[in-house]
Write an enzyme that holds these catalytic residues in place. Structure first.
Site, PDB file in Angstrom:
ATOM      1  CB  CYS A  98      32.926  18.513  59.779  1.00 31.67           C
ATOM      2  SG  CYS A  98      34.681  18.892  60.011  1.00 31.67           S
ATOM      3  CB  ALA A  99      29.597  13.706  58.193  1.00 29.25           C
ATOM      4  CB  ALA A 100      27.021  15.254  62.728  1.00 26.66           C
ATOM      5  N   GLY A 105      24.191  15.253  58.754  1.00 33.74           N
ATOM      6  CA  GLY A 105      24.187  14.248  57.705  1.00 33.74           C
ATOM      7  C   GLY A 105      23.427  14.564  56.435  1.00 33.74           C
ATOM      8  CB  SER A 106      21.440  17.422  55.190  1.00 29.88           C
ATOM      9  OG  SER A 106      22.381  18.433  55.531  1.00 29.88           O
ATOM     10  CE  LYS A 107      26.900  21.284  53.627  1.00 32.02           C
ATOM     11  NZ  LYS A 107      26.247  21.495  54.942  1.00 32.02           N
ATOM     12  CG  ASP A 125      40.138  16.598  66.310  1.00 30.56           C
ATOM     13  OD1 ASP A 125      39.692  17.258  65.357  1.00 30.56           O
ATOM     14  OD2 ASP A 125      40.909  17.074  67.164  1.00 30.56           O
ATOM     15  CG  ASP A 178      29.982  22.073  55.750  1.00 32.81           C
ATOM     16  OD1 ASP A 178      30.095  23.195  55.241  1.00 32.81           O
ATOM     17  OD2 ASP A 178      29.051  21.763  56.508  1.00 32.81           O
ATOM     18  CB  CYS A 191      26.924  28.362  57.112  1.00 32.51           C
ATOM     19  SG  CYS A 191      27.274  27.695  58.749  1.00 32.51           S
TER      20      CYS A 191
END
Length: 712
Positions: free
Chosen positions: A137-139, A141-143, A195, A221, A274
């Site tokens: 779940c990348a967007a 994209g900071s990680k 997905d 994440d 989070c």
């Protein structure tokens, strides 16, 4: 927090208006070199803070916005009852939640704003250059950017064997992800749109046979209720309810299960949210461990981030409905609520099983301990195949195995549900992307390019691709060998949004100079190990001239560079600076710039943002107004004389293309969305910025700030 190389050091603002909070350090390289993570937090004190609060409140009243009251009695009651905060600290915890979140910067070759706690998961993954990595779940994209940086942490490996596949379910957010990845210009990143709970299983060729792709590292994440972000997302105060966690719990388990299914034995998956809610945190981990039947175990990551303050995971919790009704065990839940509350939301009832899970190895970061946001993270290690995978062969002899229908069938049987769910048809949204077409070794493009740049025999021609099947190829891109393998074997199975770094761009009528393609700055560090000609060695002063003057005459260069330039024919060149170990005031890292040798002048084809990046690294400050004009009172040298115009006739097209890239920071748009990864942003030095350039830039900028002193 961003990585920089050994020899760099942490500094923090010492002025009276600022306080610092966090500095997390993490060793990434195997070669005895340390990569340090700097986190800088700025927060206003006492009366100034109160004045700002009053000012913002008055502004909201004037504009008609109602002030958000940072109070939620249900939230306080819920977390008081769960006892996730140490005894006697709850008031301090709530006070911290009401305070604004300090701004945090991550510094490598460029600066990025990123919340301090969100930088933790990639640091716990222990990434090495050969690892195959999935960010589920990348967007935005900071990680993902951190993962790419860590993959390239070894300066001696221009093409790491590993890669990062960054996925997101939201098509529009995938393009935010592309924008982040572009800044790093890595040939080892692919952005896909699926997905995460049903992300397709991929295949690749290994030793002449098709095999299932298992990842060495997975970042999971997951989407969450986000109550740990109240300090920056104040809307959560009025919207918070336990129903958010109850609704997300099932999705979080499905995503995590899909992750561990695709994790290689011996691999690590980091699960993070989070949210502070155990329904989204420990309950998901406990469900995973129980379903794994010993195939997974929680790793002890306490020593991986020394100095990080956190609370261990809890082993006892209750479930509360949005109406405030509590349940301590699944047996207490009425049948009418079975669709809302599930058994996996409760801790295991067997004391021995609960103890064996070692949930205390989970890490919960509370806001008041280090002035951060709230966060939860757990590291899972896969010891054996998942039990439902053991019952089915890894590769079947069926020739239709690799069809999309067969893949859906296999994935269906990998479900942890008691009965197989119906297969899902892959839905495609958003732009229809241009194709990814790999060139063959005998493509007619290569002979003139190879002769012009004297490419080494080991240049990987098969890794070069374009985005069109017909007509002239405008741009050429390069991916790593492993990503090429994945693309060729899964083109019909996954929706690829972006991959590859641009290495060449077509130059109008460039054939008269011997080559129709000029070098692209974003791919210069990927391509330079294979280029043996068209290289002009320059000094620090030459770099300053080339980056501050639009089209300097050859005579403006130093004697050595001038003599070299006179021997080169017109066309695209590499401008290379090599560090002098004796000159400690000069940058101690190599710099490669794309340039153009005209008839009597020379030009660096470096986008504006990247020019400023290099100039600041060299100790030269150039300020520009919003229109891009220099406002330091100086003027730039004209672009040459009429005599030079003939030799630079082809540069008009180049300038037009480059100007477009500068204005849009490298985002070459077309009707079908962004082109493959390749940027003109100031972080294009993925192989250099992560270490030498990053450390050098930090020293150059930080040391000239009067208010900055070493962190002690």
């Amino acid at each position: 927090m961003r990585t920089s190389r050994k020899g760099s050091f942490s500094r923090t603002c010492a002025c009276l208006d600022c306080v610092t909070n966090t500095c997390v350090q993490q060793k990434l390289s195997q070669n005895a070199s340390q990569v340090y993570i700097q986190s800088f937090m700025r927060l206003q004190h006492g009366q100034e803070k109160q004045t700002q609060t009053k000012s913002s409140a008055e502004q909201r009243r004037k504009t008609g916005y109602s002030e958000i009251i940072k109070e939620n009695k249900l939230f306080e009651h819920y977390y008081t009852e769960l006892k996730i905060v140490p005894e006697g600290e709850f008031e301090e915890f709530m006070q911290a939640m009401r305070e604004p979140l300090p701004a945090t910067m991550r510094i490598t070759g460029y600066k990025s704003r990123q919340e301090a706690v969100s930088m933790i998961p990639p640091l716990l993954m222990k990434i090495e250059p050969q690892h195959k990595i999935l960010d589920m779940c990348a967007a935005p994209g900071s990680k993902t950017a951190q993962l790419i940086e860590m993959l390239h942490s070894d300066m001696d490996i221009p093409f790491p064997e590993g890669f990062v596949i960054a996925n997101d379910v939201d098509n529009k957010r995938c393009y935010l992800l592309v924008h982040q990845a572009k800044r790093l210009n890595s040939p080892c990143i692919m952005v896909v749109n699926h997905d995460a709970s049903s992300i397709p299983r991929l295949y690749f060729d290994q030793d002449g046979k098709k095999d299932i792709l298992f990842y060495d590292r997975i970042l999971c994440d997951v989407p969450c209720s986000g109550d740990g972000t109240m300090r920056k997302n104040i809307d959560v105060w009025k919207k918070w309810t336990t129903s958010n966690s109850l609704q997300l719990h099932g999705l979080q388990i499905r995503i995590a299960v899909r992750g561990v299914e695709q994790l290689a034995v011996g691999g690590r998956m980091v699960y993070s949210t989070c949210s502070l809610n155990p329904i989204e945190d420990e309950a998901v981990i406990a469900a995973l461990l129980e379903k794994s039947e010993g195939a997974l175990e929680l790793a002890d990551a306490s020593a991986d981030l020394p100095g990080l303050k956190y609370m261990p995971g809890i082993t006892s919790w209750k479930v509360m409905t949005k109406e405030g009704q509590w349940f301590s065990d699944w047996s207490e839940v009425l049948k009418s609520r079975h669709t809302q509350i599930r058994p996996t939301m409760f801790p295991p009832t067997d004391p021995e099983k609960l103890a064996s899970m070692k949930l205390e190895r989970c890490m919960r970061i509370l806001p008041h301990h280090q002035n951060t946001g709230g966060f939860f993270v757990a590291v899972l290690v896969k010891k054996a195949p998942m039990p439902w995978n053991r019952r089915y062969p890894k590769v079947l002899g069926n020739p239709d195995l690799f069809s999309s229908v067969a893949v859906l069938h296999i994935d269906m049987k990998c479900s942890v549900c008691s009965s197989p769910p119906p297969p899902k048809k892959m839905k495609l949204f958003g732009f229809k992307e241009d194709p990814f077409v790999f060139l063959t070794e005998d493509d007619p493009i290569f002979p003139p390019v190879q002769a012009f740049y004297d490419l080494s025999p080991d240049f990987p021609k098969l890794n070069v691709l374009t985005r069109t099947r017909e007509g002239k190829k405008r741009n050429l891109y390069m991916v790593s060998k492993e990503l090429r393998n994945v693309l060729l074997n899964n083109s019909e199975r996954m929706k690829v949004i972006n991959t590859g770094v641009k290495i060449w761009s077509r130059n109008t009528d460039g054939e008269q100079f011997g080559c129709a393609f000029r070098l692209a700055q974003e791919g210069v560090y990927t391509l330079c190990p294979y280029i043996r000609a068209r290289i002009l060695n320059i000094s620090v002063e030459d770099v300053k001239v080339l980056l501050t003057q639009e089209n300097p005459f050859l005579s403006k260069l130093g004697d050595d560079a001038h003599n070299q330039a006179k021997k080169l024919g017109m066309g695209s060149i590499v401008l290379r600076y090599l560090p002098d170990p004796k000159d400690l005031n000069a940058p101690q890292c190599p710099i490669d710039l794309c340039g153009w040798r005209g008839k009597t002048s020379i030009r660096a084809f470096v986008p504006r943002n990247e020019r400023l990046h290099y100039l600041r690294m060299l100790g030269v400050e150039v300020f520009r107004d919003k229109q891009g004009k220099r406002n330091d009172g100086s003027t730039e040298i004209p672009e040459g004389s009429a005599e030079d115009a003939e030799g630079l006739s082809q540069e008009a097209d180049l300038l037009e293309q480059e100007g477009e890239e500068m204005e849009q920071n490298g985002s070459e748009s077309n009707a079908n969305g962004p082109e493959p990864i390749g940027s003109t942003c100031d972080g294009s030095l993925v192989h250099v910025c992560l270490s030498r350039v990053g450390a050098e830039l930090y020293r150059t900028v930080a040391l000239r700030e009067q208010d900055w002193t070493p962190l002690v």
